[in-house]
Design a protein around this motif. Sequence first.
Motif, PDB file in Angstrom:
ATOM      1  N   PRO B 167       0.833  -1.204   0.000  1.00  0.00           N
ATOM      2  CA  PRO B 167       0.000   0.000   0.000  1.00  0.00           C
ATOM      3  C   PRO B 167       0.861   1.245   0.000  1.00  0.00           C
ATOM      4  O   PRO B 167       2.014   1.213   0.433  1.00  0.00           O
ATOM      5  N   LEU B 169       1.620   2.955  -2.663  1.00  0.00           N
ATOM      6  CA  LEU B 169       2.173   3.268  -3.972  1.00  0.00           C
ATOM      7  C   LEU B 169       1.268   4.292  -4.679  1.00  0.00           C
ATOM      8  O   LEU B 169       1.719   5.096  -5.455  1.00  0.00           O
ATOM      9  N   GLY B 170      -0.050   4.214  -4.338  1.00  0.00           N
ATOM     10  CA  GLY B 170      -1.009   5.206  -4.805  1.00  0.00           C
ATOM     11  C   GLY B 170      -0.900   5.495  -6.286  1.00  0.00           C
ATOM     12  O   GLY B 170      -0.988   4.588  -7.114  1.00  0.00           O
ATOM     13  N   VAL B 173       1.258   3.611  -8.986  1.00  0.00           N
ATOM     14  CA  VAL B 173       0.809   2.479  -9.799  1.00  0.00           C
ATOM     15  C   VAL B 173       0.644   2.938 -11.242  1.00  0.00           C
ATOM     16  O   VAL B 173       1.026   2.250 -12.175  1.00  0.00           O
ATOM     17  N   VAL B 189      -0.876  -7.509  -2.969  1.00  0.00           N
ATOM     18  CA  VAL B 189      -0.706  -6.311  -2.143  1.00  0.00           C
ATOM     19  C   VAL B 189      -0.329  -6.818  -0.767  1.00  0.00           C
ATOM     20  O   VAL B 189      -1.170  -7.282   0.005  1.00  0.00           O
ATOM     21  N   SER B 192      -0.899  -5.677   3.864  1.00  0.00           N
ATOM     22  CA  SER B 192      -2.231  -5.143   3.623  1.00  0.00           C
ATOM     23  C   SER B 192      -2.941  -4.725   4.907  1.00  0.00           C
ATOM     24  O   SER B 192      -4.091  -4.311   4.888  1.00  0.00           O
ATOM     25  N   SER B 197      -4.471  -0.023   1.770  1.00  0.00           N
ATOM     26  CA  SER B 197      -4.350  -1.268   1.004  1.00  0.00           C
ATOM     27  C   SER B 197      -5.561  -1.482   0.091  1.00  0.00           C
ATOM     28  O   SER B 197      -5.413  -1.929  -1.040  1.00  0.00           O
ATOM     29  N   LYS B 199      -7.397   0.776  -1.269  1.00  0.00           N
ATOM     30  CA  LYS B 199      -7.272   1.709  -2.391  1.00  0.00           C
ATOM     31  C   LYS B 199      -6.313   1.146  -3.443  1.00  0.00           C
ATOM     32  O   LYS B 199      -6.589   1.192  -4.643  1.00  0.00           O
ATOM     33  N   THR B 200      -5.198   0.580  -2.973  1.00  0.00           N
ATOM     34  CA  THR B 200      -4.230   0.004  -3.907  1.00  0.00           C
ATOM     35  C   THR B 200      -4.851  -1.153  -4.672  1.00  0.00           C
ATOM     36  O   THR B 200      -4.663  -1.282  -5.885  1.00  0.00           O
ATOM     37  N   GLU B 203      -7.235   0.248  -7.267  1.00  0.00           N
ATOM     38  CA  GLU B 203      -6.494   0.839  -8.392  1.00  0.00           C
ATOM     39  C   GLU B 203      -5.907  -0.225  -9.306  1.00  0.00           C
ATOM     40  O   GLU B 203      -5.941  -0.110 -10.534  1.00  0.00           O
TER      41      GLU B 203
END
Lengths: 135, 314
Positions: B167, B169-170, B173, B189, B192, B197, B199-200, B203
């Motif tokens: 998580p 990396l937002g 990615v 991921v 986590s 997490s 959100k990642t 995405e």
Amino acid sequence: MERPIRVLVAKPGLDGHDRGAKVIARALREAGMEVIYTGLRQTPEQIVEAAIQEDVDVVALSILSGAHNTLFPKITKLLKERGVDDVLVIGGGVIPEEDIPFLKEHGIAEIFTPGTPTSAVIEYIKQHVKRAVEK
Amino acid sequence: MNNLEELLVRGDKRAIARAITYAENYEEKAKEIIKKLYKRSGSAYIIGITGPPGVGKSTLTDKLVKNLIEKGNKIGVIAIDPTSPFTGGSILGDRIRMQDLSLHPNVYIRSMGTRGHLGGLSKGTYMATRILDIAGMDYVFIETVGVGQSEIDIVKIADTVVMVLAPGLGDDVQAIKAGIMEIGEIFVVNKSDREGSDKTVVELNMMLDLDDTKDWRPPVVKTIAYENKGINELIDKIFAHREYLIASGNLEKKRNQRLRMEIIETVKNKLMNNVFEKIQQKDFDFKLQEVIDKKIDPYTFADELYRDIFNKNL
């Protein structure tokens, strides 16, 4: 073609201080060696197994707990039992002068005590590695 | 078979270790071993673990290996860390996360430095993998160096590539999707339990849904490797991917492609060594000075060198 010298830097026993081991690891890397660092609190069995699997030229042991007279010879004994005779074993840490002859008798090639410049360790390894480094 | 080869076939760890040393030094001895024992290879399933630095690749590998040895498998691990381009030295620290595996009779772990090889693997990885295969491993894990945007060699060697992220990396990615993101067949991921997490995961899923050209849609798995959470699910996904590869005929395609690469890489390495040997023999530095002094240009010099080495024009 030259190959890098491979060194296992290992910390046997229960003390949790690996600053010395890390300084050595770094210095050996700077000298162009491949250093396998296995972390704290390794048993002699784990160290010997790692040395075998990684096929290292050198095992460099670091200890501060005072258990060197027990643990170091155990490691060299296990290596011998596994038929490993081409690995240079050296030690370092807080080790009293009077213990050094005993350790050398038990297969530790050299002991480096606090204050030894890292260059001395590097030089020692380069000169005493048992396997040919040139292919 | 000589003694080393016999021991290797039986899975003896010292024999494996010595053979891999030959492989990573690119010694002829390694090739001799493979030439003789090639027919015994091909049964290992090769899993690549890759991802940016610090996402937990080693810890995750440790847990995956533990899970698979409980099922009675023999496992080889190759863990690669970077070699300093300046000193040629390296600190290989992946074993720290796999300490308890050291003593397990069915596990062999080897740390390798990249030794100047780009792409996230080391030059000897192909041969080392084959040696582990010959030694009877059911699975070979290859943990790459921490990757950035172009270290994608793992895709050439692994049957299944697991891309590990964490998580936070937002938007990154987005930034890395064109490079390494294309090679993941399973996305993880890890860590986590950390904020962000979900959100990642969202995405990643959004990004993966954009590409509907592939018949395998990479799944996204949440893990907390340190707590052994999500490992069973990840193993299931790896098995599922393998099933897919077999059913679709893609495993065979992949492996044929790999063989092609292995052969070409070997010739390339040999050629490179030849070139460097010959260049050393020639008075390279003297000629270089002429380039520096602008008496000749670098490309004319390169053409001349090529002609000298191969006896024909570039």
